[in-house]
Write a protein that holds these residues in place. Structure first.
Motif, PDB file in Angstrom:
ATOM      1  N   PRO A   1       1.073  -1.135  -0.151  1.00  0.00           N
ATOM      2  CA  PRO A   1      -0.043  -0.126  -0.043  1.00  0.00           C
ATOM      3  C   PRO A   1       0.814   1.369  -0.217  1.00  0.00           C
ATOM      4  N   ASP A   2       0.283   2.216  -0.433  1.00  0.00           N
ATOM      5  CA  ASP A   2       1.048   3.707  -0.501  1.00  0.00           C
ATOM      6  C   ASP A   2       1.453   4.162   0.779  1.00  0.00           C
ATOM      7  N   SER A   3       0.834   3.831   1.836  1.00  0.00           N
ATOM      8  CA  SER A   3       0.980   4.321   3.269  1.00  0.00           C
ATOM      9  C   SER A   3       2.437   3.709   3.842  1.00  0.00           C
ATOM     10  N   ILE A   4       3.024   2.824   3.167  1.00  0.00           N
ATOM     11  CA  ILE A   4       4.222   2.355   3.586  1.00  0.00           C
ATOM     12  C   ILE A   4       5.416   3.099   2.843  1.00  0.00           C
ATOM     13  N   ILE A   5       6.184   3.494   3.973  1.00  0.00           N
ATOM     14  CA  ILE A   5       7.313   4.190   3.344  1.00  0.00           C
ATOM     15  C   ILE A   5       8.454   3.341   2.818  1.00  0.00           C
ATOM     16  N   LYS A   6       8.686   3.401   1.510  1.00  0.00           N
ATOM     17  CA  LYS A   6       9.545   2.211   0.864  1.00  0.00           C
ATOM     18  C   LYS A   6      11.006   2.803   0.558  1.00  0.00           C
ATOM     19  N   ILE A   7      11.852   2.450   1.015  1.00  0.00           N
ATOM     20  CA  ILE A   7      13.314   2.634   0.813  1.00  0.00           C
ATOM     21  C   ILE A   7      13.943   1.483   0.087  1.00  0.00           C
ATOM     22  N   GLU A   8      14.673   2.017  -1.148  1.00  0.00           N
ATOM     23  CA  GLU A   8      15.327   0.832  -2.094  1.00  0.00           C
ATOM     24  C   GLU A   8      16.401   0.413  -1.153  1.00  0.00           C
ATOM     25  N   ARG A   9      17.296   1.402  -1.020  1.00  0.00           N
ATOM     26  CA  ARG A   9      18.635   1.046  -0.027  1.00  0.00           C
ATOM     27  C   ARG A   9      18.928   2.308   0.761  1.00  0.00           C
ATOM     28  N   THR A  10      19.692   2.049   1.641  1.00  0.00           N
ATOM     29  CA  THR A  10      20.530   3.231   2.193  1.00  0.00           C
ATOM     30  C   THR A  10      21.720   3.622   1.795  1.00  0.00           C
ATOM     31  N   GLN A  11      22.185   4.752   2.021  1.00  0.00           N
ATOM     32  CA  GLN A  11      23.358   5.296   1.316  1.00  0.00           C
ATOM     33  C   GLN A  11      24.576   4.775   2.154  1.00  0.00           C
ATOM     34  N   SER A  12      24.407   4.507   3.162  1.00  0.00           N
ATOM     35  CA  SER A  12      25.447   3.932   3.946  1.00  0.00           C
ATOM     36  C   SER A  12      24.791   3.040   5.349  1.00  0.00           C
ATOM     37  N   GLN A  13      25.654   2.328   5.749  1.00  0.00           N
ATOM     38  CA  GLN A  13      25.313   1.498   7.115  1.00  0.00           C
ATOM     39  C   GLN A  13      25.032   2.683   8.387  1.00  0.00           C
ATOM     40  N   ARG A  14      25.717   3.736   8.310  1.00  0.00           N
ATOM     41  CA  ARG A  14      25.171   4.796   9.426  1.00  0.00           C
ATOM     42  C   ARG A  14      23.761   5.290   9.027  1.00  0.00           C
ATOM     43  N   GLU A  15      23.379   5.257   7.781  1.00  0.00           N
ATOM     44  CA  GLU A  15      21.845   5.876   7.525  1.00  0.00           C
ATOM     45  C   GLU A  15      21.045   4.707   8.071  1.00  0.00           C
ATOM     46  N   LEU A  16      21.366   3.353   7.594  1.00  0.00           N
ATOM     47  CA  LEU A  16      20.471   2.288   8.113  1.00  0.00           C
ATOM     48  C   LEU A  16      20.450   2.415   9.640  1.00  0.00           C
ATOM     49  N   ALA A  17      21.457   2.649  10.169  1.00  0.00           N
ATOM     50  CA  ALA A  17      21.494   2.833  11.784  1.00  0.00           C
ATOM     51  C   ALA A  17      20.702   3.755  12.246  1.00  0.00           C
ATOM     52  N   GLU A  18      20.311   5.021  11.431  1.00  0.00           N
ATOM     53  CA  GLU A  18      19.618   5.930  11.905  1.00  0.00           C
ATOM     54  C   GLU A  18      18.076   5.512  11.674  1.00  0.00           C
ATOM     55  N   PHE A  19      17.700   4.484  10.774  1.00  0.00           N
ATOM     56  CA  PHE A  19      16.472   4.085  10.488  1.00  0.00           C
ATOM     57  C   PHE A  19      16.058   3.312  11.596  1.00  0.00           C
ATOM     58  N   TYR A  20      17.021   2.385  12.175  1.00  0.00           N
ATOM     59  CA  TYR A  20      16.883   1.288  13.084  1.00  0.00           C
ATOM     60  C   TYR A  20      16.655   2.298  14.702  1.00  0.00           C
ATOM     61  N   SER A  21      17.289   3.437  14.629  1.00  0.00           N
ATOM     62  CA  SER A  21      17.172   4.204  15.753  1.00  0.00           C
ATOM     63  C   SER A  21      15.980   4.872  15.903  1.00  0.00           C
ATOM     64  N   ALA A  22      15.402   5.209  14.692  1.00  0.00           N
ATOM     65  CA  ALA A  22      14.226   5.904  14.612  1.00  0.00           C
ATOM     66  C   ALA A  22      13.042   5.155  15.024  1.00  0.00           C
ATOM     67  N   ALA A  23      13.257   3.920  14.657  1.00  0.00           N
ATOM     68  CA  ALA A  23      11.951   3.001  14.966  1.00  0.00           C
ATOM     69  C   ALA A  23      11.727   2.712  16.221  1.00  0.00           C
ATOM     70  N   ASP A  24      10.526   2.547  16.414  1.00  0.00           N
ATOM     71  CA  ASP A  24       9.984   2.138  17.859  1.00  0.00           C
ATOM     72  C   ASP A  24      10.102   0.548  18.112  1.00  0.00           C
ATOM     73  N   VAL A  25       9.757   0.012  16.996  1.00  0.00           N
ATOM     74  CA  VAL A  25       9.751  -1.509  17.043  1.00  0.00           C
ATOM     75  C   VAL A  25      10.322  -1.973  15.750  1.00  0.00           C
ATOM     76  N   PHE A  26      11.117  -3.213  15.871  1.00  0.00           N
ATOM     77  CA  PHE A  26      11.769  -3.614  14.678  1.00  0.00           C
ATOM     78  C   PHE A  26      10.994  -4.919  14.440  1.00  0.00           C
ATOM     79  N   ILE A  27      10.482  -5.081  13.417  1.00  0.00           N
ATOM     80  CA  ILE A  27       9.635  -6.387  13.068  1.00  0.00           C
ATOM     81  C   ILE A  27      10.464  -7.389  11.979  1.00  0.00           C
ATOM     82  N   ASN A  28      10.385  -8.590  12.352  1.00  0.00           N
ATOM     83  CA  ASN A  28      11.179  -9.602  11.451  1.00  0.00           C
ATOM     84  C   ASN A  28      10.172 -10.889  11.380  1.00  0.00           C
TER      85      ASN A  28
END
Length: 405
Positions: free
Chosen positions: A282-309
């Motif tokens: 659905p359009d409501s999901i924010i879709k990221i193809e890839r992060t520019q660096s592992q640091r940016e990925l760490a920022e997404f992890y840090s921003a999340a309230d919950v990580f789902i797997n």
């Protein structure tokens, strides 16, 4: 100076490629001369001396042999013979295998050489392919033919496809024959779950030593970020993060994320999507193809309230570890070794396919707030999954092997 040769599908790409790279870098600090041999398709920048086993063209023809003849791992014959000649000249003290599947290496040629060379072997298992006749994962399908003898494979069109011939029984018996000729092999599963399976398999007569994967806890850590502002996420919404690889499908929880996206109080962010992976989302999901660096990925992890797997097939996903290191609690299905990453203070494990349980787990974590879990998550990552400590376990293993010769 002892010499270490690692063999893996990729060179410093993907989780297994990065693991091999980090092991080599640590080994070099401890006085080893290191080489990484790899396939021709996934080649990243490496600080380690590397050996390309096969070309992209060889990879292409090997894939055809696998897909139409069922001979995955049994093509690339000349390329592997040339590689074996290089091993003979290099004379490594230890050969460390990772993924030898992936259309770049002929395992029969390699193991026939290793059987007569008597070079000590460490084999890290990242999935189940080594002890089955075809598949890399069977957990979600309840198949237990690998315990006795494969054949009439129900998974020929899953994972590595075999469209015409079912060679699963022949492949299984060939592997068993080759393994029985090997000496001085130590099997290293990356999770206790996988170790339990290996002990019941055609590799079960070898010594088994579980070493969990590690991550860079100095890179993956709680970081200040502007993710919520950048993507204009309402402050009242709970951010739910999923980090997926290419080929995102229902076995990786696609339906679960679609269902969660129906909740107006949740904002789903998916990182790692490519190509057709976005179809049906659905359009409501924010879709990221890839992060520019592992640091940016760490920022997404840090921003999340919950990580789902919500994965249905997995061995020991490093994404769980990265989330913990960034202070984010994890919700995962009871799949393979995935639950081993967390404890009762850092996340929740639920049964596969239990979407109601998934929602209840999010509510439970949200009720206490992310701050309640952050310290425990970070401490567990530092205590259990620091790459310097986990990969040092390999150096200790190498030293024990050499001292026992």
């Amino acid at each position: 100076m002892p010499t270490l040769l690692q063999i893996n599908t990729t060179l410093n790409q993907g989780s297994t490629g990065r693991i091999a790279e980090q092991i080599a870098l640590l080994a070099e600090k401890n006085g080893w001369e290191c080489y990484i041999a790899h396939g021709g398709r996934y080649v990243g920048r490496s600080e380690i001396k590397s050996i390309r086993i096969s070309s992209k063209y060889d990879n292409f023809y090997h894939a055809i042999a696998g897909e139409f003849l069922g001979r995955h791992g049994l093509a690339s014959t000349q390329a592997t013979k040339h590689f074996v000649d290089k091993i003979d000249r290099l004379k490594p003290d230890i050969i460390h295998l990772h993924n030898i599947h992936g259309y770049y290496l002929n395992y029969q040629v390699l193991f026939e050489y290793l059987a007569i060379s008597n070079i000590p072997i460490v084999w890290t298992l990242h999935d189940c392919w080594s002890f089955t006749g075809h598949c890399t994962h069977f957990d979600n399908f309840g198949c237990d033919k690998w315990k006795i003898e494969c054949g009439n494979c129900p998974l020929l069109m899953a994972q590595y496809k075999s469209r015409i011939f079912d060679r699963s029984r022949k492949n299984y018996l060939l592997k068993k024959e080759l393994y029985n000729q090997l000496q001085n092999v130590t099997i290293v599963p990356v999770s206790n779950w996988l170790g339990g399976l290996v002990s019941k398999s055609i590799l079960g007569h070898f010594p088994i030593e579980v070493i969990h994967n590690g991550i860079n806890i100095d890179l993956f850590k709680p970081l200040e970020n502007t993710i919520r502002e950048t993507y204009k996420i309402d402050s009242n919404k709970t951010i739910i993060l999923g980090v997926v690889g290419s080929g995102f499908d229902n076995e990786k929880g696609k339906l679960e994320f679609i269902e969660l996206a129906k909740r107006e109080d949740l904002q789903i962010i998916l990182v790692g999507l490519s190509g057709d992976d976005t179809k049906g989302l659905p359009d409501s999901i924010i879709k990221i193809e890839r992060t520019q660096s592992q640091r940016e990925l760490a920022e997404f992890y840090s921003a999340a309230d919950v990580f789902i797997n919500p994965t249905y097939n997995d061995t020991f996903p490093t994404t769980n570890l990265e989330a913990l290191a960034c202070g984010t609690p994890v919700v995962t299905y009871r799949t393979g070794g995935s639950p081993e990453a967390i404890d009762e203070l850092t996340g929740i494990v639920i049964e596969k396919g239990d979407i109601d349980g998934l929602i209840a787990a999010i509510e439970m974590l949200r009720e206490k707030g992310k701050g309640y879990y952050t310290k425990a998550c970070r401490m567990r990552a530092k205590r259990c999954f620091n790459k310097d400590e986990r990969f040092a376990d390999y150096i200790k293993l190498y030293d024990r092997i050499l001292n026992s010769k």
